[in-house]
Design a protein around this motif. Structure first.
Motif, short mmCIF file in Angstrom:
data_model
loop_
_atom_site.label_atom_id
_atom_site.label_comp_id
_atom_site.label_asym_id
_atom_site.label_seq_id
_atom_site.Cartn_x
_atom_site.Cartn_y
_atom_site.Cartn_z
N LYS A 161 65.09 55.80 44.21
CA LYS A 161 64.12 56.52 45.04
C LYS A 161 62.78 56.50 44.31
CE LYS A 161 67.38 57.30 47.88
NZ LYS A 161 67.44 56.54 49.12
N ILE A 162 61.78 55.93 44.97
CA ILE A 162 60.48 55.69 44.34
C ILE A 162 59.43 56.56 45.01
CG2 ILE A 162 58.76 53.94 43.76
CD1 ILE A 162 60.97 51.85 44.04
N PHE A 163 58.65 57.27 44.20
CA PHE A 163 57.63 58.18 44.71
C PHE A 163 56.28 57.81 44.09
CE2 PHE A 163 61.70 60.30 44.88
CZ PHE A 163 61.74 60.77 46.19
N ILE A 164 55.41 57.25 44.91
CA ILE A 164 54.13 56.73 44.45
C ILE A 164 53.02 57.25 45.35
CG2 ILE A 164 52.83 54.65 43.82
CD1 ILE A 164 55.54 53.15 44.06
N ASN A 165 51.88 57.60 44.75
CA ASN A 165 50.69 57.98 45.52
C ASN A 165 49.45 57.46 44.81
OD1 ASN A 165 51.34 59.67 47.96
ND2 ASN A 165 52.52 60.78 46.42
N SER A 166 48.32 57.65 45.43
CA SER A 166 47.05 57.18 44.88
C SER A 166 46.78 57.82 43.51
CB SER A 166 45.91 57.53 45.84
OG SER A 166 44.66 57.30 45.22
N PHE A 167 46.14 57.04 42.63
CA PHE A 167 45.78 57.53 41.29
C PHE A 167 44.33 57.99 41.22
CE2 PHE A 167 49.49 54.99 40.60
CZ PHE A 167 50.17 55.63 39.59
N ASN A 168 43.64 57.98 42.33
CA ASN A 168 42.23 58.35 42.32
C ASN A 168 42.05 59.82 41.95
OD1 ASN A 168 39.41 58.13 42.78
ND2 ASN A 168 39.68 59.05 44.80
N ARG A 169 41.12 60.09 41.01
CA ARG A 169 40.81 61.46 40.60
C ARG A 169 39.34 61.72 40.93
NH1 ARG A 169 44.49 63.64 36.95
NH2 ARG A 169 43.28 65.53 37.30
N SER A 170 39.10 62.33 42.09
CA SER A 170 37.73 62.51 42.56
C SER A 170 36.94 63.53 41.74
CB SER A 170 37.75 62.95 44.04
OG SER A 170 38.48 64.18 44.17
N ASN A 171 37.64 64.35 40.94
CA ASN A 171 36.94 65.38 40.16
C ASN A 171 36.60 64.91 38.75
OD1 ASN A 171 39.65 65.29 39.41
ND2 ASN A 171 39.69 67.44 38.80
N ILE A 172 36.79 63.63 38.45
CA ILE A 172 36.47 63.10 37.13
C ILE A 172 35.23 62.21 37.23
CG2 ILE A 172 37.22 61.57 35.26
CD1 ILE A 172 40.02 62.51 35.66
N LYS A 173 34.29 62.42 36.33
CA LYS A 173 33.07 61.62 36.28
C LYS A 173 33.03 60.87 34.96
CE LYS A 173 28.01 62.03 36.51
NZ LYS A 173 26.87 62.97 36.64
N TYR A 174 32.78 59.56 35.04
CA TYR A 174 32.71 58.73 33.85
C TYR A 174 31.24 58.47 33.51
CZ TYR A 174 37.67 57.81 34.59
OH TYR A 174 39.01 57.95 34.74
N ILE A 175 30.87 58.70 32.25
CA ILE A 175 29.51 58.46 31.78
C ILE A 175 29.56 57.53 30.57
CG2 ILE A 175 27.41 59.52 30.86
CD1 ILE A 175 28.22 62.11 32.22
N CYS A 176 28.83 56.43 30.62
CA CYS A 176 28.72 55.51 29.49
C CYS A 176 27.37 55.71 28.81
CB CYS A 176 28.85 54.06 29.96
SG CYS A 176 30.45 53.66 30.69
#
Length: 360
Positions: A238-253
């Motif tokens: 039984k496989i349970f998969i969903n999106s890995f998108n994290r809309s509350n994370i901001k990446y700054i370089c």
């Protein structure tokens, strides 16, 4: 981004309201299950029906609850959780009290003896967290005692399951020994298992299922990865998969060159290594992270670097080379907000429940 891919076909019906009651009993902060397509409740139902399970969800989605609640519901036995994250295990054992136990290199001898003795009779704990290193020799105490009382072992959970592959072995090489537990001739071969990961490529999912012998139908096949996974879902796993998108994370370089140049011009008596730490401090100041008192983690490549940076910032430090007392004190200070920043090596922070972390 990966589409939602949760299935719950062929799972016998389990009383939803009974599960909610159990959820409130063991997790008072929750009054409903989480996740799109009700994947968390479906995974719990699958566990109660002795299915092999692969949970591939983003960090913070509630993966742990999907194997913890079934362990608490099933009174006659316990669940073995193999995890490389010492800080996570410590956090979970503190949270669940007598319902959980921890068997690692940091476990005191008296506690180790208690756990081993209980494994020969009727364990009082429902969750037993064990680090993979404890299985990494032929004379493993914990492995021997698990074999003697395997009838009480209801499920084996492999946390951070991606570590069973070559690229994960650089993190915890002891995961190599986990494969042997699921050979066809092993006494654990028939025990249901759950693999948990936040690394969700089709290749990784297939490799996890294969290496942990989670599907007896697995074999050489010319179908592509997605077709193979579909076949598995129709059979054993039984496989349970969903999106890995994290809309509350901001990446700054950030370009560090200007900080290092400025630091060299103004503090030419300091060593280049110290200049690097001053640049990090300057970055934190520029973004107002120190003055605002926000909680954060700074990851360092080595133990020495974490100690030097912690000294420069006057904050907590955490790495495997510290004494157990020092690690406990520093982690507790950071968790309680007494110390806002902690400098650590990469194992720290994974699985730690702290809601106000604002920068890494």
């Amino acid at each position: 981004m990966m589409a939602s891919n949760v299935e719950n076909n062929n799972i016998p019906n389990t009383n939803h309201f009974l599960l909610i009651d159990k959820l409130k009993e063991f997790f008072p902060k929750y009054n409903s299950f989480r996740g799109p397509n009700n994947w968390q409740e479906n995974a719990i139902v699958a566990a109660l029906n002795k299915k092999n399970i692969l949970i591939c969800q983003k960090t913070g989605s509630g993966k742990s609850l999907a194997f913890q609640l079934p362990a608490f519901i099933e009174e006659d036995g316990f669940t073995l959780v193999i995890s490389p994250l010492l800080a996570l295990m410590k956090d979970q054992v503190q949270l669940f009290g007598n319902l959980a136990a921890q068997f690692t290199s940091e476990t005191e001898r008296e506690e180790r003896n208690r756990i081993l003795t209980e494994l020969l009779y009727i364990p009082t704990f429902r969750l037993l967290y064990v680090s993979p290193e404890q299985f990494d020799n032929q004379n493993s105490d914990i492995l021997y005692h698990l074999q003697q009382n395997k009838k009480k072992l209801k499920r084996i959970v492999i946390d951070e399951a991606q570590c069973i592959f070559t690229w994960g072995l650089s993190f915890r090489a002891a995961y190599r020994t986990i494969w042997q537990m699921f050979d066809e001739n092993s006494c654990f071969a028939s025990i249901p298992r759950t693999a948990v990961t936040a690394s969700g490529s089709p290749k990784i999912r297939l490799d996890i299922i294969h290496m942990l012998r989670m599907d007896k139908y697995f074999g050489n096949n010319d179908n592509d990865n997605e077709q193979m996974i579909t076949m598995m879902k129709e059979k054993e796993v039984k496989i349970f998969i969903n999106s890995f998108n994290r809309s509350n994370i901001k990446y700054i370089c950030i370009n560090k060159e200007k900080y290092i140049t400025s630091s060299l011009n103004n503090t030419n008596r300091r060593s280049p290594r110290i200049n690097k730490y001053l640049y990090i401090k300057k970055c934190l100041d520029d973004y107002g992270l120190i003055l605002s008192g926000q909680s954060g983690i700074i990851y360092c490549r080595t133990r020495k670097e974490s100690e030097l940076l912690a000294k420069e910032l006057n904050c907590a430090v955490y790495h495997a080379g510290l004494s157990m007392e020092a690690k406990d004190f520093n982690q507790r200070s950071w968790m309680l907000g007494k110390c806002k920043i902690i400098c650590a090596t990469i194992a720290f922070g994974l699985g730690i429940h702290k809601q106000d972390v604002r920068f890494i």
